[in-house]
Design an enzyme around this catalytic site. Structure first.
Site, PDB file in Angstrom:
ATOM      1  N   SER A 234       0.829  -1.194   0.000  1.00 52.56           N
ATOM      2  CA  SER A 234       0.000   0.000   0.000  1.00 52.56           C
ATOM      3  C   SER A 234       0.875   1.260   0.000  1.00 52.56           C
ATOM      4  O   SER A 234       1.705   1.433  -0.881  1.00 52.56           O
ATOM      5  CB  SER A 234      -0.952  -0.058   1.195  1.00 52.56           C
ATOM      6  OG  SER A 234      -1.936   0.910   1.117  1.00 52.56           O
ATOM      7  N   ASP A 457      -8.882  -3.944  -6.470  1.00 50.38           N
ATOM      8  CA  ASP A 457      -8.447  -3.308  -5.234  1.00 50.38           C
ATOM      9  C   ASP A 457      -9.043  -1.896  -5.174  1.00 50.38           C
ATOM     10  O   ASP A 457      -8.878  -1.103  -6.094  1.00 50.38           O
ATOM     11  CB  ASP A 457      -6.923  -3.250  -5.210  1.00 50.38           C
ATOM     12  CG  ASP A 457      -6.348  -2.731  -3.900  1.00 50.38           C
ATOM     13  OD1 ASP A 457      -7.106  -2.196  -3.070  1.00 50.38           O
ATOM     14  OD2 ASP A 457      -5.126  -2.866  -3.715  1.00 50.38           O
ATOM     15  N   HIS A 486      -6.896  -6.044  -0.621  1.00 50.25           N
ATOM     16  CA  HIS A 486      -5.822  -5.058  -0.562  1.00 50.25           C
ATOM     17  C   HIS A 486      -4.646  -5.678   0.191  1.00 50.25           C
ATOM     18  O   HIS A 486      -4.709  -5.893   1.394  1.00 50.25           O
ATOM     19  CB  HIS A 486      -6.330  -3.814   0.159  1.00 50.25           C
ATOM     20  CG  HIS A 486      -5.332  -2.716   0.257  1.00 50.25           C
ATOM     21  ND1 HIS A 486      -4.772  -2.135  -0.844  1.00 50.25           N
ATOM     22  CD2 HIS A 486      -4.799  -2.083   1.342  1.00 50.25           C
ATOM     23  CE1 HIS A 486      -3.936  -1.177  -0.464  1.00 50.25           C
ATOM     24  NE2 HIS A 486      -3.924  -1.139   0.857  1.00 50.25           N
TER      25      HIS A 486
END
Length: 547
Positions: A234, A457, A486
């Site tokens: 991320s 995502d 995710h």
């Protein structure tokens, strides 16, 4: 299938709405010679000092197998001899064991440093992951290293408000807020920005992504590594990409899991708008899954019926909070998680189902704020806000935010306003902003980077992975098709995990792109099944967080 049309409409709206630059706030100059010199000084100092690992602080609640130490970094890289802050680091040495051949001693490949994202995430517990089957091969070859980035936890923590304020509730969370509610949230955003400045002072501006990348190079040097092996999830992919741009000769191998769009024009105002649009599609995925299992949950046999049920529950908890603590705001926060992780779907569907049958306890347990989590959550929110506000210009005129998000909320109401309130302090920020670095590497400048992305995502939309792939020359993109979790590294997809193993253990990569069939959707769980699982199973905390 799965609301692609709605996502396209939202995207088209955004393109129309965002034809001008998003911000008019004061920014500081791009990094230059002073920062480079400061980093060189800090790296040399770290190489000499190293890290002395010993027992971890008791409040970290880590077992004896994990050892901890600290590394000093400059608060301000233009003043490397000035104030230093200490980052806490954790490590489990390589086991040198091959899980498939007990007689084979695995040679060491150095340290593997992991960052879970955020901003505001800590990976101090990451070294424990080596005991899980999917990670054992890596644990044999690498020292597993986690750390708390600047501002996080014990690493010169940032705070913007009294954590007790997070325990107030129940709260509202209108998907189409009134003008009076907007004024209330503007006042709260101003107070929050003021709290960040007052509690942190002039140091506030130094909590940003460029410094996170510089800190990573100091950590590399302190670990005694000539080149960095790094896995970021991320937001961790963004400052990992900054690292590759700033220190290309220091890269060994990098895995970017659920990549952020590194285009400077996206950091961070537009990025959050696009995230809100993508969440609407993932919210629809969850509702379709619930509808398929109407026989288990009884929440509706179509996506629209499930939505009406959810809105009905929102209305009921507004009148009578579940467990006395869960109002629409707490309900919304709990259900935003379905946009991140599909393994959260069964528990949330079951909590709604139980509530409709007169049992509010599962929903209250799921969504109630807890005193134990308040300090950590306040710190995470503070670091998230500081980094995103410092990283780039933001609109300082409320009319811009109101225009863009009112348009978006017409087609993507699920996360849009929640995202606004999360980021609105950046409109009233009191520290100077950075100009985002133009992330880009040329042919041969860095070894190939492995990028992982799920097509659906929501937290880091797939277009971001494509942009990261375009900007990092020689990188390889592995796509999990028609999936939306995710953070996909070492999850349930053996195909994805195989590509990571091949790369990190032997440097082997496919051609520029590869894809894997999506992992199966979660299975619905009846209440009696959840009780049985609760007796003996601990689940792994997923990497990632809000980018």
């Amino acid at each position: 299938m799965r609301a692609p049309a709605l996502y396209s409409v939202a995207g088209a709206l955004l393109l129309t709405a965002l034809t001008t630059a998003p911000a008019d706030s004061t920014t500081v100059a791009a990094p230059g010679a002073d920062e480079r010199h400061g980093t060189t000084v800090a790296v040399a100092r770290a190489e000499e000092a190293g890290i002395t690992f010993g027992d971890c602080a008791k409040d970290l609640e880590l077992p004896d197998s994990v050892k901890c130490g600290t590394v000093s970094v400059p608060l301000d890289y233009t003043d490397p001899y000035g104030k230093q802050i200490r980052l806490t680091v954790s490590r489990v040495p390589a086991t040198h064991k091959d899980p498939h051949n007990s007689k084979r001693r695995v040679p060491s490949q150095g340290a593997l440093v992991y960052n879970p994202g955020g901003p505001g995430g800590s990976s101090l517990h990451f070294p424990l992951i080596g005991v899980l089957p999917a990670w054992k091969r890596l644990a044999g070859a690498y020292d597993l290293v986690g750390y708390a980035p600047r501002g996080v936890g014990s690493s010169a923590p940032v705070s913007c408000q009294d954590p007790k304020q997070l325990l107030t509730g129940p709260t509202d969370a209108p998907t189409h807020p009134s003008e009076s509610y907007k004024r209330e949230r503007i006042a709260r955003a101003k107070a929050y920005a003021r709290g960040c400045a007052e509690r942190t002072g002039s140091a506030l501006q130094h909590y940003n992504s460029l410094n996170n990348a510089r800190d990573l190079d100091v950590l590399r040097a302190a670990l005694g590594e000539d080149k960095l092996t790094f896995m970021g999830a991320s937001y961790g992919t963004y400052f990992g990409a900054l690292y590759a741009t700033l220190f290309p000769s220091h890269v060994r191998r990098m895995v970017f899991d659920s990549a952020v769009n590194p285009d400077p024009a996206q950091i961070w105002y537009r990025s959050n708008l696009l995230q809100s649009a993508a969440f609407e599609g993932r919210w629809a995925d969850f509702r379709e899954w619930v509808a398929k299992h109407h026989d288990v949950y009884g929440l509706g046999d179509t996506s629209d019926k499930v939505l009406r049920t959810y809105e009905k529950v929102r209305g009921w908890v507004a009148m009578e909070p579940a467990g006395g603590k869960v109002g629409p705001g707490q309900l919304q926060e709990a259900f935003l998680q379905v946009g991140y992780y599909d393994d959260y779907w069964p528990a949330r569907a079951q909590a709604l189902s139980a509530y409709l049958k007169g049992n509010a306890k599962p929903l209250a347990e799921l969504a109630s704020p807890t005193t134990e989590a308040a300090v950590g959550k306040e710190n995470t929110n503070a670091v998230y806000t500081a980094v995103e506000c410092n990283d780039a210009p933001w609109p300082t005129n409320w009319a811009v935010w109101d225009r863009d998000n009112t348009r978006l909320a017409r087609v993507a109401p699920f996360e849009t306003w929640d995202n606004v309130w999360m980021n609105l302090p950046c409109a009233y920020w009191r520290a100077p902003r950075q100009q985002p670095l133009d992330v880009r590497t040329g042919p041969g400048e860095v070894p190939p980077v492995l990028i992982l992305a799920a097509e659906r995502d929501a937290a880091t939309p797939y277009d971001g992975a494509l942009e990261m792939h375009r900007r990092l020359s020689g990188s390889v993109l592995v796509t999990e098709r028609d999936a939306g979790t995710h953070g996909i590294a070492y999850g349930p997809n053996a195909c994805v995990n195989g590509y990571i193993d091949a790369y990190l253990l032997s440097g082997r990569l496919p051609e520029r792109r590869a894809s894997c069939e999506g992992h199966p959707e979660p299975k619905p769980e009846r209440p009696e099944h959840r009780k049985a699982k609760k007796l003996g199973k601990q689940t792994e905390t997923k990497p990632g967080g809000r980018p």
